[in-house]
Design an enzyme around this catalytic site. Sequence first.
Site, short mmCIF file in Angstrom:
data_model
loop_
_atom_site.label_atom_id
_atom_site.label_comp_id
_atom_site.label_asym_id
_atom_site.label_seq_id
_atom_site.Cartn_x
_atom_site.Cartn_y
_atom_site.Cartn_z
N GLY A 140 -1.65 5.31 -1.87
CA GLY A 140 -1.88 4.94 -3.18
C GLY A 140 -2.67 5.42 -4.40
CD GLU B 234 -8.00 3.28 -7.24
OE1 GLU B 234 -7.21 2.44 -7.27
OE2 GLU B 234 -8.29 3.89 -8.73
CB ALA B 235 -7.24 5.10 -0.67
CG ASP C 219 -5.54 -2.65 0.26
OD1 ASP C 219 -7.69 -2.39 0.11
OD2 ASP C 219 -4.83 -2.60 -0.71
CG ASP D 188 -6.42 -6.24 -3.97
OD1 ASP D 188 -5.02 -6.95 -5.11
OD2 ASP D 188 -5.60 -5.42 -4.35
N1 LIG Z 1 -4.72 0.47 9.83
C1 LIG Z 1 -3.72 -0.02 9.82
N2 LIG Z 1 -2.73 0.34 10.40
C2 LIG Z 1 -1.52 -0.05 9.96
N3 LIG Z 1 -1.22 0.57 8.61
C3 LIG Z 1 -2.05 0.82 7.19
C4 LIG Z 1 -3.23 0.60 7.90
N4 LIG Z 1 -3.79 0.44 6.63
C5 LIG Z 1 -3.43 0.78 5.63
N5 LIG Z 1 -1.84 0.99 6.40
C6 LIG Z 1 -1.02 0.99 5.54
O1 LIG Z 1 -1.16 1.29 4.69
C7 LIG Z 1 -1.06 1.29 3.25
C8 LIG Z 1 -1.74 1.50 1.81
O2 LIG Z 1 -3.43 0.35 2.75
P1 LIG Z 1 -3.74 -0.11 1.58
O3 LIG Z 1 -5.62 -0.48 2.25
O4 LIG Z 1 -3.44 -0.90 1.42
O5 LIG Z 1 -4.14 0.68 0.64
P2 LIG Z 1 -4.44 1.28 -0.64
O6 LIG Z 1 -3.22 -0.87 -1.16
O7 LIG Z 1 -5.20 0.43 -1.49
O8 LIG Z 1 -3.50 2.10 -1.06
C9 LIG Z 1 -0.45 -0.29 3.64
O9 LIG Z 1 0.68 -0.90 2.40
C10 LIG Z 1 -0.17 -0.13 5.12
O10 LIG Z 1 1.63 0.05 4.74
MG LIG Z 2 -2.92 -2.56 -0.42
#
Ligand SMILES: Nc1ncnc2c1ncn2[C@@H]1O[C@H](COP(=O)(O)OP(=O)(O)O)[C@@H](O)[C@H]1O
Ligand SMILES: [Mg+2]
Length: 242
Positions: free
Chosen positions: A43, A45-46, A197, A180
């Site tokens: 993403g 940020e991460a 998230d 969010d």
């Molecule tokens: N605990 C988790 N287990 C499996 N997949 C995850 C998990 N957390 C995040 N993801 C995957 O990673 C993607 C990005 O995570 P997210 O926390 O939404 O971060 P961001 O949207 O800030 O990049 C999610 O859309 C999902 O597909």
């Molecule tokens: Mg997200």
Amino acid sequence: MRSSKERFKTLHGIFDAFTIKTLQSLSSKQMFELDTLSPISEGKEAYVLSALREIREERVALKVYFLQTADFNKMYYYIKDDPRFASLIKKRRKVIMAWASREHKNLHIAREAGILSPTPYIVKNNVLIMQFIGKEDGKPCPLLTNVSFSDFNEKEKENFFRECFRSIGKLRKHDLVHGDLSSFNVLVKDDAPVFIDFSHATPYSCHMGKQLYERDLKNMFQYFNKHRYGSFEEAKKIADKE
Ligand SMILES: Nc1ncnc2c1ncn2[C@@H]1O[C@H](COP(=O)(O)OP(=O)(O)O)[C@@H](O)[C@H]1O
Ligand SMILES: [Mg+2]
């Protein structure tokens, strides 16, 4: 299968030295095996990856906040009014670490509230380790936005709809608002919604709380509206009743 040395080289291509040190330290504490890291999503940020944790024979998810490229000015703007971080100073590393720590804290509250969300395991610096939501083979559960609602039967549709809005209400009852929420931050596991998230989530009692709560309800309802299911009034009633 790539060797661990090759994977390590890849890590160097993605992460800075400080982050790699943090990953190595968590791995040495047996929180995950470094050579099993596999990317899930990149993403703004991460970076989210999964890895195996041998001692527990399970897969974990790692969310690694980018120290160099994350927009820490924006992050600071979104965290400065959270009373839990009142003493935070506006320094890049500090803000990004606070962001990871906030997500960890929020996931604990989500668990206490009894909603479906990843169990948080540990946070260190800019790395958060949590329960992996997906299959053993490393495939994460699909995002709600990629799930076709018409594949659910009527009972499943009703349960899913109710569960989404009950979860928002349960969070509010535990003084938390996701902030969010949309079909892009909900995974679908066994026909049920798993909220993810949580880095934006703030206490409902803080000054933006009510506004963010209303926005979460609206953004979550958009998915159902697209599939011509339910009404916003009904959705809000379910959440408010909790
Ligand atoms: N605990 C988790 N287990 C499996 N997949 C995850 C998990 N957390 C995040 N993801 C995957 O990673 C993607 C990005 O995570 P997210 O926390 O939404 O971060 P961001 O949207 O800030 O990049 C999610 O859309 C999902 O597909
Ligand atoms: Mg997200």
